[in-house]
Design an enzyme around this catalytic site. Structure first.
Site, PDB file in Angstrom:
ATOM      1  N   LYS A 164      28.151  42.166  27.795  1.00  0.00           N
ATOM      2  CA  LYS A 164      29.355  42.623  27.099  1.00  0.00           C
ATOM      3  C   LYS A 164      29.054  43.679  26.060  1.00  0.00           C
ATOM      4  CE  LYS A 164      32.682  38.890  27.681  1.00  0.00           C
ATOM      5  NZ  LYS A 164      33.635  38.004  26.997  1.00  0.00           N
ATOM      6  N   LYS A 171      40.681  42.057  35.919  1.00  0.00           N
ATOM      7  CA  LYS A 171      41.803  42.798  35.348  1.00  0.00           C
ATOM      8  C   LYS A 171      41.365  44.190  34.901  1.00  0.00           C
ATOM      9  CE  LYS A 171      41.899  42.103  30.445  1.00  0.00           C
ATOM     10  NZ  LYS A 171      42.853  42.286  29.375  1.00  0.00           N
ATOM     11  N   LYS A 214      33.928  40.988  41.860  1.00  0.00           N
ATOM     12  CA  LYS A 214      34.906  39.975  41.492  1.00  0.00           C
ATOM     13  C   LYS A 214      36.280  40.580  41.221  1.00  0.00           C
ATOM     14  CE  LYS A 214      34.492  36.264  38.320  1.00  0.00           C
ATOM     15  NZ  LYS A 214      33.795  35.539  37.255  1.00  0.00           N
TER      16      LYS A 214
END
Ligand code: TRP
Length: 332
Positions: free
Chosen positions: A111, A197, A194
């Site tokens: 991240k 969004k 995957k």
């Protein structure tokens, strides 16, 4: 009865991956466990969140949980920031966990990316807050996906170190509940990544707010390969798009992949896609209708969260009191 805690990030644009990968599994745990389901708004702000957006997403995720069949009367549904014990225990865990432990967390590395120096301190300490979420209620089981397993290991390490340091038996050893056949829903445009969004293509995901036409269109346009569908699971090797679409079908119809292969083996994708679209619409529409109804009534959703937070505070209070006394804080 064993106690479950699980958390979900308040992100807008919930999609089929969130539903089949997490929410639906939570719904099924309700008969066998005492469940605490938390919309983790405190975790969300470890990366920048637009304040209005955060409010909207918190309500949207809550609406999705309720619409999917989470029973907020029997169980506990709330947003994290309404229960101060999460922050209080997280601070104590910041002082229990070691830098070396957190340095190993792969999710932080992913991240934070290249720009680590600019990541928030909260993002770094995120796993300690997650440990606090779980242990604030002495939960014994935590349903998580693969990507959260390392954080759960850390939770166990923190619990053990706390128990050792303070020579007590405060926290239980938490067990992960990894769903055997957990459906990993992949992008409709690329069967190897995957469903997410953050994918720039709208066609890559079915969202919980898509109407029947949008769902049918996205399935029709989903990437495939030129072969007819395989007659058994083995035939799915090296065919990620076929595996994804047939996996979604299996999950939505509550059958096995093998059965889907038996039923559709030899068919063309066009026929199968029509069936999949009908199935998806019939399974999702009732949930989506209820979600829309709930999202149009934010006062009701806020009331559910307020009620859940009250229950959560009542559960947490004796535990946080005990922890504070153990650490040596003076009683207020
Ligand atoms: N970190 C989890 C995720 O990103 C969300 C989460 C926060 C969580 N606290 C938790 C999950 C406690 C399980 C238990 O998906």
């Amino acid at each position: 009865m064993s106690r479950i805690f699980s958390g979900v990030q308040p992100t807008g644009d919930l999609h089929l991956g969130n539903y089949l990968g997490a929410i639906r599994n939570w719904v099924r745990l309700q008969d066998d466990y005492e469940c605490i389901f938390c919309v983790v708004d405190m975790h969300a702000i470890t990366t920048w969140q637009d304040p209005d957006g955060l409010q909207a997403s918190t309500r949207e995720v809550t609406a999705a949980l309720l619409a999917s069949g989470i029973d907020a009367d029997k169980h506990t549904v709330f947003n994290q920031s309404q229960v101060p014990g999460h922050a209080e225990l997280a601070w104590i865990f910041n002082c229990v966990a070691r830098m070396g432990w957190l340095n190993r967390m792969t999710q932080f590395k992913e991240k934070a990316g290249k720009n680590r120096e600019n990541a928030s301190v909260g993002l770094y300490a995120y796993p300690n807050l997650m440990a606090a979420d779980i242990l604030l209620y002495k939960a014994t089981h935590v349903p998580v996906g693969e990507d959260q397993k390392q954080h759960l290991e850390l939770t166990r390490d923190i619990a053990q170190k706390f128990n050792n340091d303070f020579k007590c038996d405060m926290f239980p050893v938490v067990e992960p509940l990894i769903f055997g056949a957990a459906t990993r829903v992949m992008s409709l445009r690329d069967g190897t990544s995957k469903m997410s969004k953050s994918d720039p293509s709208d066609l890559s995901r079915i969202t919980m707010t898509d109407d029947a036409d949008a769902i049918a269109k996205k399935i029709r346009k989903a990437k495939t390969d030129p072969e007819p569908l395989p007659e058994n699971e083995k035939g799915l090797e090296g065919r990620p798009e076929a595996a994804n679409l047939m996996g979604i079908y299996a999950a939505l119809s509550d059958t096995t992949l093998d059965e889907v292969c038996t039923n559709f083996g030899g068919e063309q994708f066009s026929t199968f896609k029509q069936n999949l679209a009908d199935l998806a619409v019939s399974k999702l529409a009732p949930i989506q209708d209820e979600m829309r109804r709930l999202m149009a009534d934010p006062a009701y959703v806020d009331g559910v969260l307020r009620g859940g937070a009250q229950k959560a505070r009542n559960m947490a209070q004796p535990i946080i009191d005990e922890v504070k006394a153990t650490v040596g804080y003076l009683k207020p």
